[in-house]
Design a protein around this motif. Structure first.
Motif, PDB file in Angstrom:
ATOM      1  N   ILE A 232     -37.507  -0.024 -39.366  1.00 25.02           N
ATOM      2  CA  ILE A 232     -36.921   0.223 -38.051  1.00 25.02           C
ATOM      3  C   ILE A 232     -35.420   0.070 -38.171  1.00 25.02           C
ATOM      4  CG2 ILE A 232     -36.837  -0.484 -35.626  1.00 25.02           C
ATOM      5  CD1 ILE A 232     -39.582  -1.859 -36.096  1.00 25.02           C
ATOM      6  N   TYR A 245     -35.412  -4.065 -29.728  1.00 22.74           N
ATOM      7  CA  TYR A 245     -35.940  -4.795 -30.883  1.00 22.74           C
ATOM      8  C   TYR A 245     -37.087  -5.721 -30.468  1.00 22.74           C
ATOM      9  CZ  TYR A 245     -31.516  -3.215 -32.904  1.00 22.74           C
ATOM     10  OH  TYR A 245     -30.462  -2.452 -33.328  1.00 22.74           O
ATOM     11  N   GLN A 247     -39.160  -5.163 -28.051  1.00 22.99           N
ATOM     12  CA  GLN A 247     -40.327  -4.299 -27.859  1.00 22.99           C
ATOM     13  C   GLN A 247     -40.953  -3.923 -29.206  1.00 22.99           C
ATOM     14  OE1 GLN A 247     -41.816  -3.483 -24.982  1.00 22.99           O
ATOM     15  NE2 GLN A 247     -40.314  -4.712 -23.853  1.00 22.99           N
ATOM     16  N   CYS A 248     -40.123  -3.702 -30.203  1.00 25.81           N
ATOM     17  CA  CYS A 248     -40.644  -3.401 -31.540  1.00 25.81           C
ATOM     18  C   CYS A 248     -41.432  -4.586 -32.097  1.00 25.81           C
ATOM     19  CB  CYS A 248     -39.500  -3.052 -32.485  1.00 25.81           C
ATOM     20  SG  CYS A 248     -38.758  -1.428 -32.182  1.00 25.81           S
ATOM     21  N   TYR A 252     -45.255  -4.149 -33.194  1.00 30.40           N
ATOM     22  CA  TYR A 252     -45.631  -4.132 -34.611  1.00 30.40           C
ATOM     23  C   TYR A 252     -45.777  -5.514 -35.222  1.00 30.40           C
ATOM     24  CZ  TYR A 252     -43.814   0.573 -33.762  1.00 30.40           C
ATOM     25  OH  TYR A 252     -43.566   1.821 -33.242  1.00 30.40           O
ATOM     26  N   VAL A 260     -43.139  -5.096 -41.707  1.00 24.33           N
ATOM     27  CA  VAL A 260     -42.076  -4.452 -40.936  1.00 24.33           C
ATOM     28  C   VAL A 260     -40.715  -4.957 -41.397  1.00 24.33           C
ATOM     29  CG1 VAL A 260     -41.130  -4.063 -38.624  1.00 24.33           C
ATOM     30  CG2 VAL A 260     -43.621  -4.237 -38.948  1.00 24.33           C
ATOM     31  N   LEU A 262     -36.920  -4.819 -40.087  1.00 27.03           N
ATOM     32  CA  LEU A 262     -36.156  -4.521 -38.873  1.00 27.03           C
ATOM     33  C   LEU A 262     -34.674  -4.746 -39.139  1.00 27.03           C
ATOM     34  CD1 LEU A 262     -35.825  -3.948 -35.830  1.00 27.03           C
ATOM     35  CD2 LEU A 262     -36.363  -6.369 -35.404  1.00 27.03           C
ATOM     36  N   VAL A 299     -38.929   4.199 -37.884  1.00 28.74           N
ATOM     37  CA  VAL A 299     -38.414   4.273 -36.528  1.00 28.74           C
ATOM     38  C   VAL A 299     -36.897   4.413 -36.648  1.00 28.74           C
ATOM     39  CG1 VAL A 299     -38.140   3.123 -34.307  1.00 28.74           C
ATOM     40  CG2 VAL A 299     -40.285   2.868 -35.580  1.00 28.74           C
ATOM     41  N   ALA A 349     -43.553  -1.519 -25.984  1.00 28.29           N
ATOM     42  CA  ALA A 349     -44.436  -1.903 -27.086  1.00 28.29           C
ATOM     43  C   ALA A 349     -45.642  -0.973 -27.158  1.00 28.29           C
ATOM     44  CB  ALA A 349     -44.883  -3.358 -26.918  1.00 28.29           C
ATOM     45  N   LEU A 352     -44.556   2.635 -28.444  1.00 31.15           N
ATOM     46  CA  LEU A 352     -44.154   2.559 -29.851  1.00 31.15           C
ATOM     47  C   LEU A 352     -45.371   2.412 -30.758  1.00 31.15           C
ATOM     48  CD1 LEU A 352     -41.041   0.253 -29.447  1.00 31.15           C
ATOM     49  CD2 LEU A 352     -40.989   2.614 -30.272  1.00 31.15           C
ATOM     50  N   ARG A 353     -46.299   1.543 -30.373  1.00 31.93           N
ATOM     51  CA  ARG A 353     -47.480   1.334 -31.207  1.00 31.93           C
ATOM     52  C   ARG A 353     -48.370   2.582 -31.220  1.00 31.93           C
ATOM     53  NH1 ARG A 353     -51.505  -3.867 -31.374  1.00 31.93           N
ATOM     54  NH2 ARG A 353     -49.458  -4.878 -31.461  1.00 31.93           N
TER      55      ARG A 353
END
Length: 401
Positions: A232, A245, A247-248, A252, A260, A262, A299, A349, A352-353
């Motif tokens: 991401i 971030y 929400q990411c 995830y 992940v 980030l 992302v 979230a 994105l998922r």
């Protein structure tokens, strides 16, 4: 393509200090130095560290473009005016260096107008290195004409014309000077170019993203326990997005089988993100290309550099555009069938998922990603770009126009 000339020459690169404009051509500069050419690089000392790694000689050229704090005006004419003002200020400094040490060839970024003016005044060949899409047949009527209707456009064009008349440039037409160079290397894959079938291939050559494809992955190692890896990153400029971030992390974090990475940039404090799930590593900056070569999804803010890296890696993308041409780039990735676009207000979230599961579970997306990766690699990248530059040096018929 074999190189025509290996003679030692003086090649000057003139750039602007935006990281997204410096990185795309760094491998070209490095390869030119490796082939024995003397390369000088005129740019702001703020990017000296990036340039130093290429072996080029830095020519300090202080810029007043607002790249440090990313404080660009919303008005496009005002933004364009900043580039013109920067060219007016920097041309005398370039002359102070290059009038007594002229280059055999000038390379320049799309924002470095002063380089073309200098080359034309010295009657030296000049080549634009474009890190973004180029104009196509019909661009003036479809895009530029709308800009010239905005308040302030007439004054901007008049100022530009006066500068061209006074600075020694051969080209007097503003549109031709700023948007239609006689020689351009497009450092993007042709797949990302709008209306690619209408681009003048007599003046533009697509060489694809010019990254170091031989780079070792030693800068980042995929965890042995990771079934899938997600990167991401919103790039280098529009990274002050703590809520995105978070929400990411909700989307995830602790997602079974996923590791992940980030990247949050320099404008966000990691403490703003709250608790970091154990399957997530957070950094202000990461070796993006190396990670993408080992990743399964990306992302991205859909900057042209990120799009190119994603296509070269052959990974599906979730595009979350932040500004400027990124919205167009995001739509293009969707058209190519390798991405989903989610604008920041809708980047929850849940969305994105869902986009990640949708992309990585689609065999057609995987096939299209693999094909686009092969196409991008076939464009030749760094080696082809440098061959073309050397061929241009050996072609005595080429003159700035």
């Amino acid at each position: 393509m074999p190189s025509v000339s290996r003679r030692r020459t003086h090649i000057a690169m003139v750039g602007i200090p935006a990281v997204s404009h410096v990185l795309p051509s760094l491998e070209i500069i490095r390869e030119l130095v490796a082939r024995g050419h003397r390369v000088t690089y005129a740019n702001d000392p703020a990017v000296a560290e990036l340039i130093a790694g290429t072996g080029a000689e830095l020519v300090p050229n202080k810029s007043e473009l607002p790249v440090a704090d990313n404080d660009w005006p919303d008005d496009p004419i005002a933004a364009m005016g900043l580039f013109l003002d920067d060219a007016i200020r920097t041309l005398p400094r370039l002359r102070a260096t290059y009038d007594h040490d002229p280059a055999d060839l000038y390379l320049y970024d799309i924002g470095a107008y002063a380089a073309r003016a200098l080359a034309e005044s010295q009657q030296r060949p000049v080549l634009q290195l474009s890190p973004a899409f180029v104009a196509w047949e019909g661009y003036d009527g479809e895009v530029a004409a709308n800009l010239w209707q905005l308040p302030g456009a007439d004054a901007y064009r008049a100022k530009f014309a006066r500068w061209l008349a006074d600075c020694g440039a051969v080209t007097s037409d503003v549109d031709t000077f700023s948007g239609r160079p006689a020689n351009t290397l497009a450092l993007i894959t042709r797949a990302m170019q709008p209306h690619a079938d209408r681009v003048d291939t007599d003046t533009v050559t697509f060489v694809g993203p010019c990254f170091d494809l031989r780079a070792s992955a030693a800068n980042w190692t995929r965890p042995a326990t990771a079934e899938h890896v997600l990167l991401i990153s919103l790039g280098s400029a529009y990274t002050r997005q703590p809520e995105f971030y978070r929400q990411c992390l909700r989307a995830y974090g602790d997602l079974p089988g996923w590791h992940v990475v980030l990247q949050i940039g320099k404008y966000t404090d990691p403490r703003e993100l709250g608790d970091i799930p154990p399957n997530v590593e957070v950094h202000s900056w990461v070796p993006q290309r190396e990670i993408l070569e080992q990743a399964d999804a990306f992302v991205t803010h859909a900057g042209m550099g990120g799009c190119g890296e994603g296509l070269l890696a052959g990974v599906p993308m979730i595009a979350v555009p932040q500004a400027a041409e990124q919205f167009m780039n995001a739509d293009r990735l969707v058209e190519l069938g390798v991405a989903r676009r989610i604008d920041t207000p809708q980047a929850t979230a849940e969305t994105l998922r869902a986009a990640l599961h949708d992309l990585v579970g689609d065999a057609a997306v995987a096939r299209r990603s693999a094909r686009l990766r092969a196409d991008a690699l076939a464009e030749g990248g760094t080696a082809r770009a440098v061959d073309l530059i050397e061929n241009m040096l050996s072609d005595k018929t080429i003159r700035p126009t």
